[in-house]
Design an enzyme around this catalytic site. Structure first.
Site, PDB file in Angstrom:
ATOM      1  N   ASP A  14      36.986  47.843  47.570  1.00  0.00           N
ATOM      2  CA  ASP A  14      37.025  46.648  48.398  1.00  0.00           C
ATOM      3  C   ASP A  14      37.910  47.104  49.544  1.00  0.00           C
ATOM      4  OD1 ASP A  14      35.701  45.215  46.444  1.00  0.00           O
ATOM      5  OD2 ASP A  14      37.327  44.144  45.493  1.00  0.00           O
ATOM      6  N   ARG A  94      51.597  41.816  41.909  1.00  0.00           N
ATOM      7  CA  ARG A  94      51.167  41.499  43.165  1.00  0.00           C
ATOM      8  C   ARG A  94      52.387  41.246  43.970  1.00  0.00           C
ATOM      9  NH1 ARG A  94      47.782  44.804  42.071  1.00  0.00           N
ATOM     10  NH2 ARG A  94      45.752  43.889  41.480  1.00  0.00           N
ATOM     11  N   ASP A 123      44.606  37.043  41.815  1.00  0.00           N
ATOM     12  CA  ASP A 123      45.500  37.938  42.690  1.00  0.00           C
ATOM     13  C   ASP A 123      45.525  37.178  44.214  1.00  0.00           C
ATOM     14  OD1 ASP A 123      46.188  39.611  40.912  1.00  0.00           O
ATOM     15  OD2 ASP A 123      44.607  41.067  41.522  1.00  0.00           O
ATOM     16  N   SER A 175      36.068  46.533  37.073  1.00  0.00           N
ATOM     17  CA  SER A 175      36.883  46.267  38.102  1.00  0.00           C
ATOM     18  C   SER A 175      38.119  46.484  37.310  1.00  0.00           C
ATOM     19  CB  SER A 175      37.033  44.742  38.424  1.00  0.00           C
ATOM     20  OG  SER A 175      38.298  44.512  39.284  1.00  0.00           O
TER      21      SER A 175
END
Length: 400
Positions: A14, A94, A123, A175
């Site tokens: 990504d 995060r 996220d 993922s």
């Protein structure tokens, strides 16, 4: 002077295609930031890859110690577990990454930050709430909510068309998110909850069936709720974490397979490998059983669930979490001692605990003769404790 954007960069599929997309779509100068939170992979190649893909520069930030002391330890002390299974490995990484994004954006005088989180996941919320809390003036760009790419296959095609090599293939499109606390797996065959994870899915933990036939014992010492030593040897946070990850993984400890409730409203299925963290949570809880009084422990159980929800939802930088930390830190003043854990074929069980603050008193609980407890006192206690039940029963009898 061109406008700048700071991108949370991992070198994965990504974020690799986001660099050219940001340049093509917005005309931005792209500054990449890769946070080393213990991915267990070489980050050095990202320098060349980011520049080759179109970034003007890249920051590679070693944040492992800060990750442990400022995010893992507070969550561990709180006993926070989301939906009784998830140890929050991605969740609390995060806000740390987003905080550093903001710091770099300020230093570079960038007007925006960007991330590669999808519009379906949690996220995006975690990144953006952190930015809103720390730098509300910064623009936030989330390509997955804007571009026409709709699948991992589309993303791979986009990358190939621009000569970008990516580590994901269409044959194995899991993922994954990895740091020194855990490794998560989502997608592909895992999207059907009826499918058992394939044996080759696990990249850290030995499948329990293949773990050693002899149990391994580890003794973990805590001071004020924080682990400081293993097997009598004082260790720094990263050293301790790495050791527990290794010994737990060998023994098949730390696999969690769950269907969880995402913040955005859907259920998702994930398989998590959290070896050392699983041992630390179990040991910490065992010490609290020994040291916390009943009222404090029961109230903390309520708080732990709320704390986990806040972390999962990305509300790390909030007054409520800070206030809960103050409560937790007070409870941890007595959570000091040593816990022995037995690791065997995926199981992690307590095998002994001791503390100078232990509230366990053998004189009171013994089944033998004692001089400190008058069993006759229990009769009056039960009469008073049960009085509301008795009064209600008499009322019901009178109605008849």
């Amino acid at each position: 002077m061109s406008k700048k954007v700071v991108l949370a960069y991992s070198g994965g599929l990504d974020t690799s295609i986001i660099i050219p997309w940001l340049k093509e779509t917005y005309g931005y100068e792209v500054i990449a930031m890769a946070a080393d939170v213990g991915q267990g992979e070489e980050l050095e190649p990202l320098q060349e890859k980011a520049i080759k893909t179109g970034a003007s520069k890249i920051y590679i930030e070693d944040m492992k110690e800060e990750f442990i002391t400022d995010f893992i330890y507070p969550t561990l002390k709180a006993g926070a577990v989301y939906e009784r299974k998830y140890l929050l490995g991605t969740s609390f990484a995060r806000p740390l990454i987003a905080k550093r994004l903001v710091e770099i954006a300020r230093a570079e005088r960038a007007e925006a930050i960007a991330h590669g989180a999808t519009g379906k996941g949690n996220d995006q919320v975690r990144f953006e709430l952190t930015v809103k809390a720390l730098a509300p003036d910064l623009k936030i760009i989330a390509p997955w909510r804007e571009w026409n790419i709709r699948s991992r296959e589309d993303a791979i095609d986009y990358a190939e068309a621009r000569g970008i090599s990516v580590p994901v293939t269409k044959k194995r499109p899991y993922s994954m998110d990895r740091n020194l606390w855990h490794l998560s797996h989502e997608g592909a065959d895992l999207e059907d909850p009826w499918n058992e994870p394939l044996q080759d899915l696990y990249m850290i933990i030995t499948p329990p069936e293949k773990a050693p036939d002899q149990a391994t014992y580890v003794e973990i010492e805590f001071e004020n709720g924080i682990p400081i030593a293993v097997d009598g040897k004082a260790q720094k946070p990263l050293e301790l974490m790495n050791y527990l990850n290794q010994v737990a993984a060998v023994n098949g400890v730390g696999i969690t397979d769950m269907v969880e409730n995402r913040l955005v409203g859907m259920k998702s299925r994930g398989v998590y490998e959290t070896p050392g963290g699983t041992v630390l949570y179990a040991a910490h809880q065992e010490l609290e059983y020994l040291c916390l009084d009943r009222q404090t422990m029961h109230f903390k159980e309520i708080l732990s669930g709320k704390y986990a929800e806040l972390v999962y939802d990305g509300v790390w930088y909030s007054p409520l979490r800070e206030a809960m930390d103050a409560f937790v830190d007070k409870t941890q003043e007595v959570v000091t001692g040593v816990v022995r854990m037995k690791l065997y074929k995926g199981n992690c069980t307590p095998a002994g605990a001791k503390s100078p603050y232990s509230l366990y008193n053998e004189e009171f609980v013994t089944f033998g003769e004692d001089e400190v407890y008058n069993q006759k006192d229990a009769e009056g206690f039960i009469n008073l404790f049960g009085l509301p039940l008795k009064v209600r029963a008499l009322m019901k009898q009178g109605k008849k």
